[in-house]
Write an enzyme that holds these catalytic residues in place. Structure first.
Site, PDB file in Angstrom:
ATOM      1  N   TYR A 115     -11.108   6.540 -32.502  1.00 19.33           N
ATOM      2  CA  TYR A 115     -11.326   7.895 -31.996  1.00 19.33           C
ATOM      3  C   TYR A 115     -12.827   8.098 -31.771  1.00 19.33           C
ATOM      4  CZ  TYR A 115     -11.614  12.998 -31.808  1.00 19.33           C
ATOM      5  OH  TYR A 115     -11.866  14.285 -31.423  1.00 19.33           O
ATOM      6  N   GLU A 203     -13.793  14.024 -25.422  1.00 19.13           N
ATOM      7  CA  GLU A 203     -12.996  13.371 -26.461  1.00 19.13           C
ATOM      8  C   GLU A 203     -12.302  12.151 -25.871  1.00 19.13           C
ATOM      9  OE1 GLU A 203      -9.976  15.051 -29.735  1.00 19.13           O
ATOM     10  OE2 GLU A 203      -9.115  14.966 -27.723  1.00 19.13           O
TER      11      GLU A 203
END
Length: 393
Positions: A115, A203
């Site tokens: 991530y 993101e």
């Protein structure tokens, strides 16, 4: 402002962020042509502003907004099932989102998922890089159950991303050698994109490594600072109003700050803080606000009239609470806007009005001399209580 995944890929390519090849299609023929260009091992992904697409369900019964296929004909078939259909995921709610485009992309083999995100941190007033060795899952769950697997790196807004900060992030992700070099280049490109495009969030989930030794940004979500879009007409052109609440799109045309909620008492207020307080007191009195609507400190009669039309376009609204404190705002302007709006529309629900401040006497006189059927209130608490009671009656 948010953008679609295929648009994010275009920005990645512009800033040198490694990502699999992908093309957008809005019909089966385009999907087939894109698949022919990309080759075998293809992924077809529905393009909507919502997460959880892979586990979503279309209202036509088709399962999943992300599918792996091997041939152009399969890609065209899947595109036919998706385009023009409504996809429901855990983020869209029961109403779902209409899919008007799909992305045809190169499906890569994944060795491990990570991530990666860049955000604006209000506390430090600086960009912050958030990363985790746990990618491809709900990052909120990782934060709740294994927070030690998430780490942050605050970046000085003037100095920018430094080599030692890249090395620090690489070490925490377990990257070394050529993988670390590739990740460093990707992160530099991503940070430049973030800064140059006035993003408030980028993101990447998942960021992946592949068995053949590549580091790639597989999926991305962007959020741009709306106040800076005037500097980026190319990015503003990426805006897709069909992905937003039509009431919010309409409100933006008149420079109104509107957010739709799930309640039944509509609010028309001047000032964001006062709007929040109004919603809080409605809740305190046992009601549910239907919206946040801030007409601003210098609203015109035209804006007020259009605000009423937007409010009354929501079938859930059972009462309206107008709460105006006149500082810069002239209460009589609001009153005239209310009267004009009520003359144009068929107002058949309770209207509670509380005016205070600049030129309040003239405002109250305008309302009193009109034919508008309203409930007058002296204080905010009084107004909220009357709005809740009016619905109960």
């Amino acid at each position: 402002m948010n953008i679609h995944e295929y648009q994010a890929k275009e920005l990645f390519e512009k800033f040198g962020v490694a990502t699999p090849r992908g093309k957008v299609a809005d019909n089966a023929a385009e999907a087939r042509a894109a698949a022919v260009e990309i080759g075998s091992n293809i992924v077809v992904k529905a393009q909507v502003h919502a997460g959880g697409r892979g586990k979503g369900t279309f209202k036509n019964g088709f399962k999943g907004g992300v599918h792996l296929v091997q041939t152009p004909d399969e890609a065209a078939e899947i595109a036919t099932q998706m385009i023009g259909q409504v996809l429901v995921t855990h983020q869209t709610g029961e109403e779902g989102k209409l899919v008007s485009k799909v992305m045809i992309a190169d499906a890569v083999d994944i060795e491990k998922e990570y991530y990666l995100a860049i955000l604006m941190d209000r506390e430090s007033r600086s960009p912050v890089i958030v990363a985790s060795t746990e990618g491809g899952v709900n990052i909120e769950e990782v934060a709740e159950h294994t927070p030690e697997k998430i780490f942050h790196q605050v970046i000085h807004p003037l100095l920018g991303l430094q080599p030692y900060e890249i090395r620090n992030i690489c070490a925490k992700l377990g990257f070394s050698g050529d993988i670390a070099k590739q990740f460093g280049k990707l992160l530099q490109g991503l940070f430049k994109l973030f800064m140059d495009c006035d993003c408030s969030m980028v993101e990447v989930n998942p960021l992946v490594t592949t068995p053949d030794g590549r580091v790639l940004a597989l999926d991305a979500k962007f959020d741009f600072d709306d106040n800076a879009l005037y500097r980026h007409p190319d990015i503003a052109a990426l805006h897709d109003p069909t992905e937003e609440d039509p009431r919010e799109v309409e409100a933006a045309k008149y420079q109104l700050n509107y957010i739709g909620l799930d309640g039944n008492i509509a609010c028309l207020v001047n000032g964001a803080g006062l709007a929040m307080a109004t919603m809080d007191i409605i809740k305190h009195c046992g009601g549910e606000p239907a919206n946040f609507l801030d007409v601003g400190g210098g609203a015109t009669q035209e804006q007020v009239r259009n605000a009423f039309k937007i409010i009354l376009g929501d079938p859930k609204v059972k009462a309206i609470l107008v709460n105006i404190f006149g500082g810069i705002m002239d209460c009589d302007v609001i009153a005239k806007g209310i009267v004009a709006a009520c003359q144009e529309v068929d107002l058949n629900i309770p209207l509670v009005v509380r005016l205070e401040g600049n030129n309040v006497a003239a405002g109250k006189e305008t309302l009193a001399n009109s034919t508008v059927d309203l409930i007058s209130a002296d204080t905010l608490a009084d107004a909220a209580a009357k709005a809740v009671k009016a619905i109960a009656v």
